[in-house]
Structure formats: structure tokens, C-alpha cells
Design a protein around this motif. Structure first.
Motif: not given
Length: 390
Positions: A301-327
């Protein structure tokens, strides 16, 4: 971890940091964290939820102390000096790890009445004997062949990293989905909670206090939720579901509380919820699986935690840079937590359905065997009658 942090303090390029901190420190954290969780399951069976809460409270203490102290270190010694100090602190994990003794390992052979004359000079001798037996079994299994007569090389290569025994439990699959949803949520929040507070206009010192409050509530919440689970005798899936949903609801509400007091309340609620659901991962695994598979199920389960974080954490930063907000990013994190809580609440129902289908399958197989046996008996009687007639 200590080597990775010390190496990072001498880096001169961001690409070096990717390797020294991202790879070395990341691998060290994974290798040091999971054995501690598995060891708690070996030592404690009766009061597992309470023991897990106390053992994992140290994570909250680290968040609480280091979120404040690290800023002081950076102001005093710079980021390179801070990493050197952190490297020295991480080296103490080696000493703590040396104190862990697998006295309650699942592979220990119980001494029966026929083995009363068997004596061991120390507990470690038991494990030497059993480890040798396990190595023999492992070497035999590597040469085994499947029903088609081919060696299963993929499983033998991946067996040091993945225990395929847990995949025989169908309940592991919805639990992996829950783990992915949880990791999307807390990966986004852990990385961006301070930056979002700065975007809300909250000063840097107060923003670090939000992280400190989140760590303090983990420190208090983990043993508190573990004690509640032990005393109340409530199904661990319910506590697992409620704490996961608490993270989601509080995260969505925090989008509309753009002042320090609102963010502080959010950090308190999220810290309690995060600490509560995280300590219940191995407890829920133990609720549905054999004790010998607690560590393997939790690790997967923790291994799948890490795989999901590896993908979505960078994407979330990119979304904030594009939209300018974290909403939008925090809406995604909150909804993932809520969805994970709903699935967690349905785990007992999934387990009953799975067991009912397995029972029906066994009954049908037994009925077929009985019918085949009856047909064979009838044929034998007819043969005997024909022989007697002749």
C-alpha cells in the motif's frame, strides 16, 4: 539518509539535488520507515492500534520540532549548514535500528511438547535456524515451474520487492485504490500548504507555525486515535474511513478560510485526521489478512502511495504555476480524501461479498465432485451386475 543529506549540502546544481536528495534520501527514508512499521506488528497483536499510534507519534514530533528549528538553522547556518546538521541527526537512526530485535517474528517455530529438549542459547539462534530454512524454501521456489512447465522468472526477480502472497487476498485491491487516493491528497497538501499560506498573505513566520501545528496534532492525534480504537473496540474500517474523510472535508473548507486562524484550525483538523488514518493502514490490513502478511500488505500500500505522489505532486505544482492559485489543486486533494473515506467504509461489505462468492465456488466444486463420485459408483455397480449376469 545521512549520506544523502550530507551530499546535498555540497551540491552545485539542481540536477545533483535530484540524485542526492531525491534518490538517496528517498530510498533511505523508505528503507528505514517500513521495517519500523512491520516490527510493531511483530511485537504487538492484542493492542496493535495503541502501539502503532505511540510508535508513529514520532513523525508528528519531527514535523512539530523541525518545522520551527529548521528555519532557525537556515537563518543561522544557511541551507548547507542546516543539511549537515540534519545529516548528523539522521545518523542516529542507525543506533535506533540496531536496537530493534525481531523477537516476535512470524517465522519463529513454536516449541511443542516433542521439542522440549531443544534449547537455544539466544533468541538470535532461532532466527538463524529459521532463516536457513526460509533460504532453502526460497531456493526451491525459484526453481519451481508453473502449470505450463515454465519457470516464473518475473515473480522470482520481483519477489525481493513484492510479496505476491498478498495478491491472493482480493480485499487488497480496493485498499490499494484507497492508498492511491490518500497519497494524492496528502502529497499535494504536505508540499504546498506553506506556499498557499504565503499566497493568502500570511507572513512566513506564521506560515511555519501552521506546519508546526499540523505536526503537533499528528503527535497528539496518532496515540489518541489509536487509544480510541483500542478502547472502543470499533471496527478499524470505520475509524479509517472517518479520519480519511476528515482530511478531505477540512481541506475543501480551508480553500475558503484565507486567514491565519482559519488555516491554523485546518492544520489541527488535518493533522488529527492524517495521523489517524495513517496508523490504521497496518491495522486494517491485519483485520483482513493473516498476521504473517501485515508487513507485506502495508508495504504494498505504501508503495502505491509513493507511485501516486510521484505523479501528482509535480503536476499540482504545474497547475498552480499555470492558474496562479491553489484552489483547483486543493479541491482535487479534498475530493480524493472523501472518495477514499467512502471506499474505506465499504471495505467490510466488499469482504463479505468476496467471502460469499468464494464459499459458493467451493460449494459448487464440492457438489461437482460428489456428482462425479456418484456417477463412478453407479458405473461400478452396473459393471458388477453385468459380470454377475455373464
Amino acid at each position: 539518509m545521512s549520506i544523502g543529506l550530507m551530499s546535498t549540502s555540497f551540491t552545485t546544481s539542481l540536477y545533483h539535488v535530484y540524485f542526492t536528495y531525491g534518490v538517496i534520501v528517498g530510498c533511505g527514508g523508505a528503507l528505514g520507515y517500513m521495517p519500523c512499521i512491520e516490527m510493531v506488528g511483530f511485537y504487538f497483536k492484542k493492542r496493535l492500534s495503541l502501539a502503532m499510534g505511540l510508535a508513529m507519534a514520532g513523525t508528528g514530533a519531527g514535523h512539530f520540532i523541525l518545522s520551527v528549528v529548521s528555519q532557525i538553522f537556515i537563518d543561522t547556518y544557511g541551507w548547507r549548514g542546516t543539511l549537515m546538521i540534519m545529516s548528523a541527526l539522521m545518523a542516529n537512526i542507525c543506533v535506533a535500528g540496531a536496537l530493534l530485535r525481531p523477537l516476535g517474528h512470524a517465522h519463529v517455530r513454536l516449541v511443542t511438547e516433542n521439542d522440549q529438549n531443544t534449547k537455544f542459547d539466544s533468541a538470535s539462534e532461532r532466527f538463524i535456524e529459521n532463516d536457513e530454512q526460509d533460504n532453502v524454501k526460497e531456493s526451491e521456489s525459484k526453481g519451481s515451474r508453473d502449470e505450463n512447465g515454465h519457470c516464473d522468472k518475473c515473480k522470482s526477480c520481483l519477489s525481493p520487492f513484492v510479496n505476491f502472497e498478498v495478491l491472493k487476498y482480493p480485499i487488497i485491491y480496493p485498499m490499494l485504490v484507497i492508498g492511491i487516493l490518500q497519497s494524492i491528497g496528502y502529497g499535494i497538501i504536505t508540499l504546498h500548504i506553506v506556499r498557499r499560506a504565503l499566497d493568502f498573505g500570511i507572513p512566513g513566520t506564521l506560515s511555519s507555525m501552521i506546519t508546526a501545528a499540523y505536526g503537533l496534532c499528528q503527535l497528539v492525534g496518532r496515540p489518541l486515535v489509536g487509544t480510541i480504537g483500542h478502547v472502543s473496540k470499533v471496527n478499524p474500517c470505520i475509524i479509517f474511513s472517518l479520519t480519511t474523510a476528515l482530511c478531505g472535508i477540512s481541506t475543501i473548507a480551508s480553500i475558503y478560510t484565507r486567514h491565519f486562524a482559519g488555516q491554523l484550525i485546518y492544520a489541527i483538523l488535518y493533522g488529527i485526521g492524517f495521523g489517524g488514518f495513517f496508523i490504521h493502514i497496518p491495522i486494517v490490513v491485519a483485520h483482513f489478512m493473516d498476521s504473517s502478511n501485515i508487513g507485506a500488505g502495508t508495504t504494498m500500500i505504501i508503495q502505491f502511495h509513493c507511485l501516486a505522489s510521484l505523479i501528482f505532486v509535480p503536476v499540482s505544482g504545474w497547475v498552480r504555476d499555470v492558474t496562479g492559485v491553489y484552489d483547483g489543486v486543493f479541491w482535487l486533494a479534498g475530493l480524493c480524501f472523501v472518495a477514499g473515506g467512502v471506499i474505506a467504509l465499504l471495505l467490510p461489505m466488499f469482504d463479505r461479498i468476496i467471502k460469499s462468492r468464494q464459499k459458493s465456488k467451493k460449494d459448487s466444486q464440492a457438489t461437482k465432485k460428489q456428482e462425479l463420485g456418484t456417477e463412478e459408483t453407479t458405473e461400478e455397480i452396473l459393471i458388477e451386475e453385468s459380470v454377475n449376469t455373464l
